[in-house]
Design a protein around this motif. Structure first.
Motif, mmCIF file in Angstrom:
data_model
loop_
_atom_site.group_PDB
_atom_site.id
_atom_site.type_symbol
_atom_site.label_atom_id
_atom_site.label_comp_id
_atom_site.label_asym_id
_atom_site.label_seq_id
_atom_site.Cartn_x
_atom_site.Cartn_y
_atom_site.Cartn_z
ATOM 1 N N TRP A 1 21.228 81.170 57.101
ATOM 2 C CA TRP A 1 22.670 81.356 56.913
ATOM 3 C C TRP A 1 23.259 80.182 56.143
ATOM 4 O O TRP A 1 24.046 80.361 55.207
ATOM 5 C CB TRP A 1 23.358 81.494 58.268
ATOM 6 C CG TRP A 1 24.857 81.551 58.157
ATOM 7 C CD1 TRP A 1 25.635 82.650 57.981
ATOM 8 C CD2 TRP A 1 25.761 80.425 58.185
ATOM 9 N NE1 TRP A 1 26.968 82.283 57.906
ATOM 10 C CE2 TRP A 1 27.067 80.937 58.031
ATOM 11 C CE3 TRP A 1 25.576 79.054 58.339
ATOM 12 C CZ2 TRP A 1 28.184 80.116 58.018
ATOM 13 C CZ3 TRP A 1 26.688 78.225 58.322
ATOM 14 C CH2 TRP A 1 27.977 78.766 58.165
ATOM 15 N N GLN A 2 22.876 78.968 56.523
ATOM 16 C CA GLN A 2 23.438 77.770 55.897
ATOM 17 C C GLN A 2 23.099 77.722 54.410
ATOM 18 O O GLN A 2 23.940 77.342 53.586
ATOM 19 C CB GLN A 2 22.900 76.527 56.604
ATOM 20 C CG GLN A 2 23.655 75.253 56.301
ATOM 21 C CD GLN A 2 23.250 74.136 57.235
ATOM 22 O OE1 GLN A 2 22.073 73.958 57.543
ATOM 23 N NE2 GLN A 2 24.222 73.381 57.716
ATOM 24 N N HIS B 1 39.787 81.191 57.426
ATOM 25 C CA HIS B 1 38.398 80.815 57.664
ATOM 26 C C HIS B 1 37.677 80.517 56.343
ATOM 27 O O HIS B 1 36.922 79.536 56.234
ATOM 28 C CB HIS B 1 37.678 81.954 58.407
ATOM 29 C CG HIS B 1 36.246 81.669 58.696
ATOM 30 N ND1 HIS B 1 35.834 80.881 59.737
ATOM 31 C CD2 HIS B 1 35.108 82.077 58.046
ATOM 32 C CE1 HIS B 1 34.516 80.804 59.735
ATOM 33 N NE2 HIS B 1 34.055 81.520 58.718
ATOM 34 N N ALA B 2 37.901 81.345 55.346
ATOM 35 C CA ALA B 2 37.249 81.153 54.048
ATOM 36 C C ALA B 2 37.656 79.827 53.423
ATOM 37 O O ALA B 2 36.824 79.120 52.847
ATOM 38 C CB ALA B 2 37.586 82.312 53.116
ATOM 39 N N SER C 1 22.745 80.185 52.463
ATOM 40 C CA SER C 1 23.537 81.170 51.729
ATOM 41 C C SER C 1 25.015 80.789 51.660
ATOM 42 O O SER C 1 25.791 81.451 50.973
ATOM 43 C CB SER C 1 23.395 82.561 52.375
ATOM 44 O OG SER C 1 24.037 82.594 53.636
ATOM 45 N N HIS C 2 25.403 79.741 52.386
ATOM 46 C CA HIS C 2 26.795 79.295 52.390
ATOM 47 C C HIS C 2 26.936 77.865 51.861
ATOM 48 O O HIS C 2 27.904 77.173 52.178
ATOM 49 C CB HIS C 2 27.370 79.372 53.805
ATOM 50 C CG HIS C 2 27.645 80.770 54.260
ATOM 51 N ND1 HIS C 2 26.631 81.635 54.639
ATOM 52 C CD2 HIS C 2 28.800 81.469 54.388
ATOM 53 C CE1 HIS C 2 27.163 82.799 54.987
ATOM 54 N NE2 HIS C 2 28.469 82.720 54.845
ATOM 55 N N SER C 3 25.982 77.438 51.062
ATOM 56 C CA SER C 3 26.058 76.114 50.448
ATOM 57 C C SER C 3 26.377 76.292 48.968
ATOM 58 O O SER C 3 25.663 77.028 48.271
ATOM 59 C CB SER C 3 24.723 75.371 50.619
ATOM 60 O OG SER C 3 24.447 75.165 51.984
ATOM 61 N N TYR C 4 27.423 75.636 48.517
ATOM 62 C CA TYR C 4 27.894 75.853 47.155
ATOM 63 C C TYR C 4 27.893 74.531 46.381
ATOM 64 O O TYR C 4 28.431 73.530 46.867
ATOM 65 C CB TYR C 4 29.315 76.419 47.171
ATOM 66 C CG TYR C 4 29.508 77.560 48.127
ATOM 67 C CD1 TYR C 4 28.918 78.792 47.894
ATOM 68 C CD2 TYR C 4 30.269 77.401 49.291
ATOM 69 C CE1 TYR C 4 29.089 79.844 48.774
ATOM 70 C CE2 TYR C 4 30.437 78.445 50.182
ATOM 71 C CZ TYR C 4 29.846 79.668 49.917
ATOM 72 O OH TYR C 4 30.008 80.701 50.800
ATOM 73 N N HIS D 1 35.746 76.850 54.701
ATOM 74 C CA HIS D 1 34.418 76.657 54.133
ATOM 75 C C HIS D 1 34.452 75.724 52.928
ATOM 76 O O HIS D 1 33.463 75.037 52.645
ATOM 77 C CB HIS D 1 33.828 78.011 53.686
ATOM 78 C CG HIS D 1 33.102 78.735 54.772
ATOM 79 N ND1 HIS D 1 31.848 78.369 55.205
ATOM 80 C CD2 HIS D 1 33.460 79.814 55.509
ATOM 81 C CE1 HIS D 1 31.453 79.193 56.163
ATOM 82 N NE2 HIS D 1 32.414 80.068 56.366
#
Length: 219
Positions: free
Chosen positions: A152-153, A185-186, A155-158, A189
């Protein structure tokens, strides 16, 4: 371009695996080929086969390096503290090597270090007094949290250079007046704040361990 002989260090299995690990970390596991690895080391790809059998051998070797960065639960001290410290060490290793979690979970890449970790975790739960049936579920919850969170992490690292584009995209997709809580919430991030000081992995891990402790204390 392959380096000239005068500038090359001797090849060894350890040197090949370290170079492969760096290549995978920097460019992703899909970018790892024997040709690119040879170029990185300054040798033709065929020279590597004097030290590694094939690409599968390289993949297993770098996976072993990653798994060695995590610690199995210690036999000493409280069971929950030992499992927590182990889980955090594994999660940190997977964070350092974002490609590794998926490879670890592949059924054709079950490495000896992974088996030892699994057996040690199961043993620590059983020795703490959990019944075999409870241990069965407790192990799966813990393992799913450790490796599932890593997936999950990742896929949520930009990358910082694309954050502004991502913000513009989610502002269009998640308008505040239509999805107020999801919008909030978004934004979290992608912005700094107190929430970024809390490890979501460790928060979830603590909730799991507290729940297991309550189950253990039941008569």
């Amino acid at each position: 371009m392959v380096a000239q002989p005068s500038s090359r260090l001797p090849l060894s299995r350890e040197r090949i695996l370290q170079a492969a690990l760096s290549l995978a970390d920097e460019h992703g596991i899909e970018a790892l080929t024997m040709r690119k690895l040879g170029n990185e080391l300054g040798f033709e790809a065929m020279s590597l086969y004097n030290h590694v059998a094939n690409k599968d051998d390289v993949l297993n070797g770098i996976l072993d390096l990653v798994l060695a960065e995590g610690e199995p639960p210690s036999p000493e001290g409280d069971w929950d503290a030992a499992i927590r410290a182990s889980a955090v060490s594994v999660q940190h290793a997977l964070r350092r090597h974002p490609w590794a979690a998926k490879l670890v979970m592949s059924p054709d890449r079950v490495r000896p270090a992974r088996l030892r970790y699994m057996d040690t975790l199961l043993g620590r739960l059983r020795e703490a007094g959990f019944a075999a049936d409870t241990t069965y579920h407790a192990y799966h919850v813990l393992d799913a949290h450790i490796f599932g969170f890593a997936l999950w992490q990742n896929s949520h690292s930009y990358p910082s250079e694309v954050v502004s584009d991502i913000v513009a995209t989610f502002e269009r997709m998640i308008p505040k007046d239509e999805y107020p809580y999801l919008h909030e919430h978004a934004r979290q991030h992608l912005t700094d704040g107190p929430h970024q000081k809390v490890s979501a992995f460790e928060l979830g891990l603590d909730l799991i361990l507290e729940g297991l402790a309550k189950i253990r204390e039941r008569p």
